[in-house]
Motif scaffolding. Structure first.
Motif, PDB file in Angstrom:
ATOM      1  N   TYR A  37     -51.110  25.760 -16.171  1.00 36.25           N
ATOM      2  CA  TYR A  37     -50.181  26.354 -17.115  1.00 36.25           C
ATOM      3  C   TYR A  37     -49.890  25.595 -18.234  1.00 36.25           C
ATOM      4  CZ  TYR A  37     -48.971  30.435 -14.445  1.00 36.25           C
ATOM      5  OH  TYR A  37     -48.956  31.756 -13.929  1.00 36.25           O
ATOM      6  N   LYS A  38     -49.711  23.986 -18.172  1.00 35.68           N
ATOM      7  CA  LYS A  38     -49.231  23.304 -19.314  1.00 35.68           C
ATOM      8  C   LYS A  38     -50.297  23.408 -20.424  1.00 35.68           C
ATOM      9  CE  LYS A  38     -46.475  19.678 -17.044  1.00 35.68           C
ATOM     10  NZ  LYS A  38     -46.555  18.461 -16.502  1.00 35.68           N
ATOM     11  N   SER A  39     -51.595  23.393 -19.928  1.00 32.27           N
ATOM     12  CA  SER A  39     -52.723  23.082 -20.963  1.00 32.27           C
ATOM     13  C   SER A  39     -52.816  24.360 -21.693  1.00 32.27           C
ATOM     14  CB  SER A  39     -54.026  22.862 -20.403  1.00 32.27           C
ATOM     15  OG  SER A  39     -54.404  23.506 -19.262  1.00 32.27           O
ATOM     16  N   ASN A  40     -52.757  25.677 -21.059  1.00 36.15           N
ATOM     17  CA  ASN A  40     -52.645  26.902 -21.620  1.00 36.15           C
ATOM     18  C   ASN A  40     -51.396  27.275 -22.338  1.00 36.15           C
ATOM     19  OD1 ASN A  40     -55.109  28.495 -20.706  1.00 36.15           O
ATOM     20  ND2 ASN A  40     -54.504  27.663 -19.124  1.00 36.15           N
ATOM     21  N   GLY A  41     -50.171  26.898 -21.934  1.00 34.57           N
ATOM     22  CA  GLY A  41     -48.921  27.310 -22.640  1.00 34.57           C
ATOM     23  C   GLY A  41     -48.423  28.430 -22.011  1.00 34.57           C
ATOM     24  N   GLU A  93     -46.390  30.571 -22.708  1.00 31.24           N
ATOM     25  CA  GLU A  93     -46.194  32.031 -23.273  1.00 31.24           C
ATOM     26  C   GLU A  93     -47.395  32.659 -23.448  1.00 31.24           C
ATOM     27  OE1 GLU A  93     -44.854  28.919 -24.694  1.00 31.24           O
ATOM     28  OE2 GLU A  93     -42.588  29.513 -24.821  1.00 31.24           O
ATOM     29  N   ASN A  94     -48.441  31.648 -23.604  1.00 34.52           N
ATOM     30  CA  ASN A  94     -49.847  32.571 -23.649  1.00 34.52           C
ATOM     31  C   ASN A  94     -50.082  33.239 -22.346  1.00 34.52           C
ATOM     32  OD1 ASN A  94     -50.176  31.618 -26.192  1.00 34.52           O
ATOM     33  ND2 ASN A  94     -51.087  29.490 -25.426  1.00 34.52           N
ATOM     34  N   MET A  95     -49.741  32.394 -21.008  1.00 31.91           N
ATOM     35  CA  MET A  95     -49.998  33.150 -19.968  1.00 31.91           C
ATOM     36  C   MET A  95     -49.082  34.494 -19.727  1.00 31.91           C
ATOM     37  SD  MET A  95     -52.074  31.052 -18.270  1.00 31.91           S
ATOM     38  CE  MET A  95     -51.886  31.386 -16.499  1.00 31.91           C
ATOM     39  N   TRP A  96     -47.762  34.140 -20.133  1.00 30.06           N
ATOM     40  CA  TRP A  96     -46.882  35.480 -19.860  1.00 30.06           C
ATOM     41  C   TRP A  96     -47.841  36.631 -20.949  1.00 30.06           C
ATOM     42  CZ3 TRP A  96     -42.143  32.762 -21.468  1.00 30.06           C
ATOM     43  CH2 TRP A  96     -41.595  31.772 -20.490  1.00 30.06           C
ATOM     44  N   ASN A  97     -48.192  36.273 -22.238  1.00 27.54           N
ATOM     45  CA  ASN A  97     -48.762  37.567 -22.896  1.00 27.54           C
ATOM     46  C   ASN A  97     -50.017  37.890 -22.242  1.00 27.54           C
ATOM     47  OD1 ASN A  97     -46.568  37.232 -25.110  1.00 27.54           O
ATOM     48  ND2 ASN A  97     -47.646  35.721 -25.989  1.00 27.54           N
ATOM     49  N   ARG A  98     -50.573  37.008 -21.716  1.00 23.75           N
ATOM     50  CA  ARG A  98     -52.026  37.485 -21.015  1.00 23.75           C
ATOM     51  C   ARG A  98     -51.847  38.694 -20.057  1.00 23.75           C
ATOM     52  NH1 ARG A  98     -57.037  33.622 -18.767  1.00 23.75           N
ATOM     53  NH2 ARG A  98     -58.518  35.321 -19.041  1.00 23.75           N
ATOM     54  N   TYR A  99     -50.650  38.415 -19.321  1.00 20.87           N
ATOM     55  CA  TYR A  99     -50.521  39.157 -18.184  1.00 20.87           C
ATOM     56  C   TYR A  99     -49.942  40.299 -18.670  1.00 20.87           C
ATOM     57  CZ  TYR A  99     -51.475  35.456 -14.638  1.00 20.87           C
ATOM     58  OH  TYR A  99     -52.353  34.669 -14.052  1.00 20.87           O
ATOM     59  N   SER A 110     -42.853  37.113  -9.676  1.00 18.62           N
ATOM     60  CA  SER A 110     -42.891  37.205 -11.315  1.00 18.62           C
ATOM     61  C   SER A 110     -43.156  35.656 -11.859  1.00 18.62           C
ATOM     62  CB  SER A 110     -41.409  37.678 -11.727  1.00 18.62           C
ATOM     63  OG  SER A 110     -40.399  37.010 -11.292  1.00 18.62           O
ATOM     64  N   MET A 111     -43.058  34.813 -11.069  1.00 19.59           N
ATOM     65  CA  MET A 111     -43.005  33.436 -11.530  1.00 19.59           C
ATOM     66  C   MET A 111     -44.174  33.110 -12.304  1.00 19.59           C
ATOM     67  SD  MET A 111     -41.301  30.666 -12.304  1.00 19.59           S
ATOM     68  CE  MET A 111     -39.768  31.119 -11.545  1.00 19.59           C
ATOM     69  N   GLY A 112     -44.091  32.659 -13.389  1.00 25.18           N
ATOM     70  CA  GLY A 112     -45.641  32.655 -14.296  1.00 25.18           C
ATOM     71  C   GLY A 112     -46.207  33.859 -14.888  1.00 25.18           C
ATOM     72  N   VAL A 113     -45.742  34.768 -14.401  1.00 27.53           N
ATOM     73  CA  VAL A 113     -46.368  36.226 -14.745  1.00 27.53           C
ATOM     74  C   VAL A 113     -45.291  36.789 -15.823  1.00 27.53           C
ATOM     75  CG1 VAL A 113     -47.064  38.393 -13.999  1.00 27.53           C
ATOM     76  CG2 VAL A 113     -47.406  36.516 -12.536  1.00 27.53           C
ATOM     77  N   SER A 114     -44.061  36.738 -15.771  1.00 21.54           N
ATOM     78  CA  SER A 114     -43.159  37.287 -16.493  1.00 21.54           C
ATOM     79  C   SER A 114     -41.991  36.272 -16.964  1.00 21.54           C
ATOM     80  CB  SER A 114     -42.429  38.542 -15.962  1.00 21.54           C
ATOM     81  OG  SER A 114     -43.102  39.661 -15.594  1.00 21.54           O
TER      82      SER A 114
END
Ligand SMILES: *Cc1c(COP(=O)(O)O)cnc(C)c1O
Length: 375
Positions: A253-257, A259-265, A167-171
């Protein structure tokens, strides 16, 4: 044939990771490598959402699980595990192998543990050193309500240890804000790296237990990682290439943010669920995770053959069910280096193969997924 890996680990890796992996080896005890390690470890703090140091172990994710068990409790101590799938079972097996007395909360596979069950287990066993849970139970596709559970354990003397390998980086998992004591993860699931690294972070109160632990341990003695981490360094030879690549991932991850990564998944998971439901299929997990979607194999279809056909004839690899779920579910992952059109590929392959095997697939899956992905 082009291959698509839609499995819950290992996951596909981006070109920037492959490029980093191919660089010449540098020695691990040099200022050049230490700078890379420092940036990678700083970046892991951001992904783990913690101020504590995140230690890197050269092992698969299970190595960090074993490190957690061995270091927070001693032989003879009571510990609680939540068992609602393959990976919850693994917590029990590791703790038992260290001679701990294991209290098991059995949860039917495909369901999430209710925080009230945690509360009553803690009431009945206030001397338990730690409770071990699985954030995304990859074998069933369940998402566990870590935040609510952490509220309960924070108010007790029992540590909360979370397996966040898939789940790390995903949720969202906010280690410090939620009050989680120990978080473990690995490289080959959400973090879009090859297998080979495990990660572990501990709260200040968890470190007190580490110092008190009487478990036999050598390679996984976290006191050694803490001492080396001050430099930063690793106690044994660093997995140099993987850490060089890890630095690229944390920067991504830092450059995307995050929260944006979580939202995308989340959006890709919602699209997958919408797609399979539109086909007329049923989800297996009652509280589905954003990293992997477990789907019931429809009656009359051979689930093992279905997954094998997708892989061998169409190049789309998904996971089948494990243990008691063999042949009964299939799992399409959307973690790691997965993007919107990979979801379309996965759903389309499910449709094509189910039709070929004689199942009457309902129309509209791709449209349903697109409506979520590209709204
Ligand atoms: C994959 C996985 C593991 C095991 O990790 P390995 O890297 O195979 O040791 C443990 N827990 C969960 C939830 C996983 O998804």
């Amino acid at each position: 044939m082009k291959n698509y890996i839609l499995t819950p680990g290992p996951t596909p890796i981006p070109d920037f990771v492959r490029e980093a992996l191919s660089r010449p080896i540098i020695h691990h005890r040099t200022p050049q490598f230490q700078q890379i390690l420092k940036e990678a470890m700083e970046g892991l703090k951001y992904i783990f959402q913690t101020k504590e140091t995140v230690y890197i172990i050269s092992s698969s994710g299970t190595g960090a699980m074993e490190a957690a068990v061995a270091n927070v409790a001693s032989p003879g101590d009571k510990v609680i595990v939540v068992e609602g799938g393959k990976f919850g079972e693994r917590w029990r097996e590791i703790a038992a192998s260290y001679g701990m007395e294991v209290i098991s909360i059995q949860v039917p596979w495909g369901q999430a543990v209710a925080p009230e069950e945690i509360e009553s287990a803690l009431k009945a066993n206030p001397e338990a050193k730690a409770i071990f849970i699985t954030h995304c139970e990859t074998s069933t596709g369940i998402d566990t309500d870590v935040e609510s559970i952490a509220k309960i354990t924070s108010a007790s003397d029992t540590l909360l240890v979370v397996d966040a390998i898939s789940s790390m980086g995903v949720s969202p998992l906010l280690m410090d804000e939620w009050g989680v004591d120990v978080v473990v993860s690995g490289s080959q699931k959400g973090l879009m790296l090859p297998p080979g690294l495990a990660f572990i972070a501990l709260s200040k109160r968890a470190w007190k237990w580490v110092e008190a632990s009487k478990s036999g341990r050598y390679y996984l003695d976290l006191r050694k990682y803490r001492k080396a981490g001050e430099k930063p360094d690793t106690p044994y030879t660093s997995a140099v290439s993987l850490i060089v690549a890890l630095r690229e991932v944390v920067n991504y991850y830092k450059s995307n943010g995050i929260e944006n990564m979580w939202n995308r998944y989340r959006r890709m998971a919602e699209a997958t669920r919408a797609g399979v439901k539109a086909m007329g299929l049923e989800l297996f997990a009652t509280a589905p995770s954003n990293g992997v979607t477990a789907v019931k194999v429809p009656d009359g279809i051979d689930g093992v053959k279905f997954v094998k056909t997708m892989r061998d004839e169409y190049g789309v690899t998904m996971a089948g069910g494990q243990a008691q779920l063999k042949g009964k579910i299939f799992r399409m992952a959307h973690m790691g280096w997965i993007e919107e059109f990979d979801i379309i590929v996965g759903l389309s392959c499910i449709e094509v193969v189910l039709k070929k095997m004689g199942y009457k697939v309902k129309d509209g899956a791709i449209a349903a997924a697109e409506a979520v992905l590209f709204a």
